[in-house]
Scaffold this active site. Structure first.
Site, PDB file in Angstrom:
ATOM      1  N   HIS A   1      -7.845   1.401   1.866  1.00 38.10           N
ATOM      2  CA  HIS A   1      -7.691   1.044   3.281  1.00 38.10           C
ATOM      3  C   HIS A   1      -8.390   2.057   4.200  1.00 38.10           C
ATOM      4  CE1 HIS A   1      -4.912  -1.275   6.255  1.00 38.10           C
ATOM      5  NE2 HIS A   1      -6.073  -0.976   6.827  1.00 38.10           N
TER       6      HIS A   1
ATOM      7  N   GLU B   1       0.855  -1.191   0.000  1.00 37.25           N
ATOM      8  CA  GLU B   1       0.000   0.000   0.000  1.00 37.25           C
ATOM      9  C   GLU B   1       0.888   1.236   0.000  1.00 37.25           C
ATOM     10  OE1 GLU B   1      -2.699  -0.344   3.338  1.00 37.25           O
ATOM     11  OE2 GLU B   1      -3.587  -2.190   2.543  1.00 37.25           O
TER      12      GLU B   1
HETATM   13  N1  LIG Z   1      -9.695  -2.315   6.655  1.00 33.82           N
HETATM   14  C1  LIG Z   1      -9.454  -1.690   7.795  1.00 33.82           C
HETATM   15  O1  LIG Z   1      -9.339  -0.457   7.835  1.00 33.82           O
HETATM   16  C2  LIG Z   1      -9.353  -2.469   9.060  1.00 33.82           C
HETATM   17  C3  LIG Z   1      -8.884  -3.765   9.059  1.00 33.82           C
HETATM   18  N2  LIG Z   1      -8.808  -4.469  10.221  1.00 33.82           N
HETATM   19  C4  LIG Z   1      -8.335  -5.851  10.164  1.00 33.82           C
HETATM   20  O2  LIG Z   1      -9.392  -6.716  10.598  1.00 33.82           O
HETATM   21  C5  LIG Z   1      -8.829  -7.726  11.403  1.00 33.82           C
HETATM   22  C6  LIG Z   1      -9.881  -8.312  12.301  1.00 33.82           C
HETATM   23  O3  LIG Z   1     -10.253  -7.356  13.266  1.00 33.82           O
HETATM   24  P1  LIG Z   1     -11.090  -7.763  14.576  1.00 33.82           P
HETATM   25  O4  LIG Z   1     -12.389  -8.325  14.228  1.00 33.82           O
HETATM   26  O5  LIG Z   1     -11.065  -6.585  15.463  1.00 33.82           O
HETATM   27  O6  LIG Z   1     -10.143  -8.883  15.177  1.00 33.82           O
HETATM   28  P2  LIG Z   1     -10.487  -9.912  16.328  1.00 33.82           P
HETATM   29  O7  LIG Z   1      -9.188 -10.345  16.867  1.00 33.82           O
HETATM   30  O8  LIG Z   1     -11.515  -9.374  17.237  1.00 33.82           O
HETATM   31  O9  LIG Z   1     -11.149 -11.123  15.516  1.00 33.82           O
HETATM   32  C7  LIG Z   1     -10.459 -11.913  14.606  1.00 33.82           C
HETATM   33  C8  LIG Z   1     -11.103 -13.287  14.577  1.00 33.82           C
HETATM   34  O10 LIG Z   1     -10.448 -14.056  13.575  1.00 33.82           O
HETATM   35  C9  LIG Z   1     -10.300 -15.372  14.072  1.00 33.82           C
HETATM   36  N3  LIG Z   1      -9.263 -16.064  13.318  1.00 33.82           N
HETATM   37  C10 LIG Z   1      -7.914 -15.969  13.457  1.00 33.82           C
HETATM   38  N4  LIG Z   1      -7.297 -16.768  12.570  1.00 33.82           N
HETATM   39  C11 LIG Z   1      -8.271 -17.365  11.855  1.00 33.82           C
HETATM   40  C12 LIG Z   1      -8.265 -18.308  10.796  1.00 33.82           C
HETATM   41  N5  LIG Z   1      -7.121 -18.781  10.291  1.00 33.82           N
HETATM   42  N6  LIG Z   1      -9.455 -18.723  10.306  1.00 33.82           N
HETATM   43  C13 LIG Z   1     -10.613 -18.268  10.837  1.00 33.82           C
HETATM   44  N7  LIG Z   1     -10.680 -17.378  11.841  1.00 33.82           N
HETATM   45  C14 LIG Z   1      -9.528 -16.936  12.341  1.00 33.82           C
HETATM   46  C15 LIG Z   1      -9.981 -15.171  15.527  1.00 33.82           C
HETATM   47  O11 LIG Z   1     -10.219 -16.343  16.281  1.00 33.82           O
HETATM   48  C16 LIG Z   1     -10.919 -14.041  15.896  1.00 33.82           C
HETATM   49  O12 LIG Z   1     -12.175 -14.497  16.360  1.00 33.82           O
HETATM   50  C17 LIG Z   1      -7.683  -6.994  12.139  1.00 33.82           C
HETATM   51  O13 LIG Z   1      -6.710  -7.891  12.608  1.00 33.82           O
HETATM   52  C18 LIG Z   1      -7.143  -6.078  11.089  1.00 33.82           C
HETATM   53  O14 LIG Z   1      -6.106  -6.716  10.387  1.00 33.82           O
HETATM   54  C19 LIG Z   1      -9.203  -3.924  11.401  1.00 33.82           C
HETATM   55  C20 LIG Z   1      -9.658  -2.639  11.455  1.00 33.82           C
HETATM   56  C21 LIG Z   1      -9.728  -1.782  10.303  1.00 33.82           C
HETATM   57  O1  LIG Z   2      -6.857   3.265   9.943  1.00 32.52           O
HETATM   58  C1  LIG Z   2      -5.776   2.710   9.797  1.00 32.52           C
HETATM   59  O2  LIG Z   2      -4.741   3.298   9.560  1.00 32.52           O
HETATM   60  C2  LIG Z   2      -5.645   1.220   9.906  1.00 32.52           C
HETATM   61  C3  LIG Z   2      -6.928   0.512  10.136  1.00 32.52           C
HETATM   62  C4  LIG Z   2      -6.625  -0.928  10.310  1.00 32.52           C
HETATM   63  O3  LIG Z   2      -6.337  -1.618   9.370  1.00 32.52           O
HETATM   64  C5  LIG Z   2      -6.593  -1.494  11.651  1.00 32.52           C
HETATM   65  O4  LIG Z   2      -7.141  -0.869  12.581  1.00 32.52           O
HETATM   66  O5  LIG Z   2      -6.038  -2.586  11.815  1.00 32.52           O
END
Ligand SMILES: NC(=O)C1=CN([C@@H]2O[C@H](COP(=O)(O)OP(=O)(O)OC[C@H]3O[C@@H](n4cnc5c(N)ncnc54)[C@H](O)[C@@H]3O)[C@@H](O)[C@H]2O)C=CC1
Ligand SMILES: O=C(O)CCC(=O)C(=O)O
Length: 461
Positions: free
Chosen positions: A339, A309
């Site tokens: 993103h 990115e």
């Molecule tokens: N696009 C964006 O701006 C954002 C992206 N994210 C991404 O989203 C991800 C998830 O966020 P949350 O829900 O808060 O995380 P979280 O930790 O609350 O939930 C993740 C879930 O995935 C499960 N998991 C882990 N490995 C797995 C696998 N191989 N197969 C199936 N399930 C699996 C875990 O057991 C957990 O329940 C973050 O780690 C981050 O990378 C988060 C916030 C913003």
């Molecule tokens: O807002 C951001 O810069 C990152 C969001 C994201 O991917 C995260 O919270 O993991």
């Protein structure tokens, strides 16, 4: 390079924050992460001179800046991430750094961070930081585990409807003057099945929203997780892929999730289904997605995250960044966003307060509650009338005999309270001791610093 918005011109002498902490001023009213007490507690002060320097990258929210300014920390703020060589120069000098998802704090970068005490990830993901190396160096890492979850879930719902109605394509066409009123292969989402991979904070929030729109929800997770509403956990990824009209990824980046979605997973999906990836760019094999879209296996996709990115806003999303970019851009019914899943005013403001407070609490009080790589240790504050009391923060290798050595050093003083915990190879002892004169402080620090298994020592009083 953007200019610092606030860089106080106080003495920039080399500080020893590994030994001391700067004084929090009395305005520290942000959410306290220490053990709560009804009694007012003593504000801890530094042992020697030197001010806390904090480097904030990637446009960390003003709410965090406000918290750090109230503490009198020296703040250097940049809207973007920094190239690695510039980051290495800047990190040498600072006690704390605040980043979002772009800044890679690898071992190669962190080994230059000689004064660093704490890292704040102003986001959910912490895969951009070498967490283990940071812990081995005595550097605690904090994140915001759920402040942007709702924003990601809402964006995902918007994408499900947009894909289902081909609204992205209709909008692009009309921007080009083309009126194309069609209903073929445009669907309501009511009664369709959403398959959620990763039922954590975001996945479960999405589940609730999707059911409110009349969708059926299936989810797959490596953990057994309680279903919300009438959602159902399935035991294999294949079952989820076979049964879902929309598949949405919400897993963290781990060795297990790296490229977990490729040709076999696309083949297992229903014909004419849709894929959404708002998790991490390493999770989906994009050339396989391109093939699935070209073959008509998928009816559309929404992608917010990419293997590479750009470090800043501008015309950088091209084949130089990722070799397949133009091919992806040429496809029909694919939503490409930069993103922005967590990019809302609400989320960024809440994250600023949450991570800003956690960093302040760690710097000023040693409280590591909520750290993602570190033993979690907290003590209630010192009483206001407790003169000659010192808080000892001692981070050490997790080997037998260390506490005996440390308690011997502290033994001339009364240990009012202490707490120790370990996580992997790293342990953290916090102790409040009384009957300490200002002469004692220097010798205490020197003795603790000379112990064999010490990683870092700080004394607050
Ligand atoms: N696009 C964006 O701006 C954002 C992206 N994210 C991404 O989203 C991800 C998830 O966020 P949350 O829900 O808060 O995380 P979280 O930790 O609350 O939930 C993740 C879930 O995935 C499960 N998991 C882990 N490995 C797995 C696998 N191989 N197969 C199936 N399930 C699996 C875990 O057991 C957990 O329940 C973050 O780690 C981050 O990378 C988060 C916030 C913003
Ligand atoms: O807002 C951001 O810069 C990152 C969001 C994201 O991917 C995260 O919270 O993991």
């Amino acid at each position: 390079m953007s200019q610092p918005i606030s860089f106080l011109t106080q003495s920039l002498e080399k500080t020893t924050l590994t030994a001391v902490s700067a004084s929090p001023n009395n305005s520290y009213n942000a959410r306290s992460l220490s053990i709560p007490s009804l009694k007012p507690t003593k504000t801890l002060k530094p042992f020697s001179t030197g001010d806390v320097k904090i480097l904030l990258l990637e446009n960390v929210n003003q709410t965090a800046i406000n918290i750090f300014e109230k503490q009198g920390y020296q703040i250097e703020f940049h809207k973007t991430s920094l190239p690695e060589d510039e980051l290495i120069e800047k990190i040498k000098d600072v006690h704390a750094i605040g980043i979002r998802s772009k800044t890679k704090l690898t071992k190669n970068v962190l080994k230059h961070a000689k004064n660093l005490v704490v890292i704040g990830c102003f986001c959910i993901g912490t895969n951009q930081v070498d967490l283990e190396y940071a812990a081995d160096q005595g550097v605690a890492v904090f994140n915001s585990p759920f402040s942007n979850s709702r924003s990601v879930a809402e964006m995902t719902i918007a994408e499900i409807i947009t894909l289902s109605r081909q609204m992205g394509d209709r909008s692009i066409e009309l921007h080009q003057g083309i009126w194309n009123k069609v209903s073929a292969k445009c669907w309501e989402i009511r009664g369709k099945t959403l398959g959620i991979i990763g039922y954590g904070h975001i996945g479960s929030q999405l589940s609730v929203l999707a059911e409110a729109f009349g969708m059926n929800v299936l989810y797959y997770d490596v953990l057994m997780i309680m279903a919300l509403g009438t959602a159902k956990q399935v035991s294999t990824l294949e079952e989820l892929l076979n049964k879902s009209d929309f598949v949405s990824l919400h897993v963290p980046e781990t060795p297990d999730t790296k490229l977990m979605f490729g040709t076999p997973q696309f083949a297992a999906m229903k014909d004419g289904s849709y894929l959404i990836n708002n998790s991490r760019g390493s999770v989906v094999e994009i050339p396989a997605l391109i093939d699935a879209l070209k073959l008509g296996k998928l009816a559309g996709a929404a992608i917010d995250v990419y293997p590479q990115e750009p470090a800043k806003n501008g015309p950088f999303f091209n084949n130089e960044l990722n070799s397949w970019t133009s091919e992806l851009q040429s496809l029909k019914n694919i939503i490409l966003t930069p993103h922005i899943g967590g990019s809302t005013e609400e989320a960024q403001s809440a994250i600023g307060i949450e991570v800003g407070s956690a960093l302040t609490s760690y710097i000023n009080e040693g409280t590591s509650t909520g750290a993602v790589n570190f033993p979690e240790v907290a003590l209630r504050g010192l009483d206001l009338d407790q003169d000659n009391a010192v808080r000892v923060l001692y981070i050490h290798q997790n080997v037998p005999g260390v506490l005996k050595t440390v308690n011997n050093i502290l033994s001339d003083h009364n240990i009012e309270k202490q707490f120790s915990d370990s996580r992997g190879d790293v342990a953290y002892l916090m102790a409040d001791i009384s009957g300490v004169t200002s002469e004692d402080i220097k010798s205490l620090y020197e003795e603790l610093n000379a112990t064999q298994y010490k990683i870092a020592v700080r004394l607050l009083y």
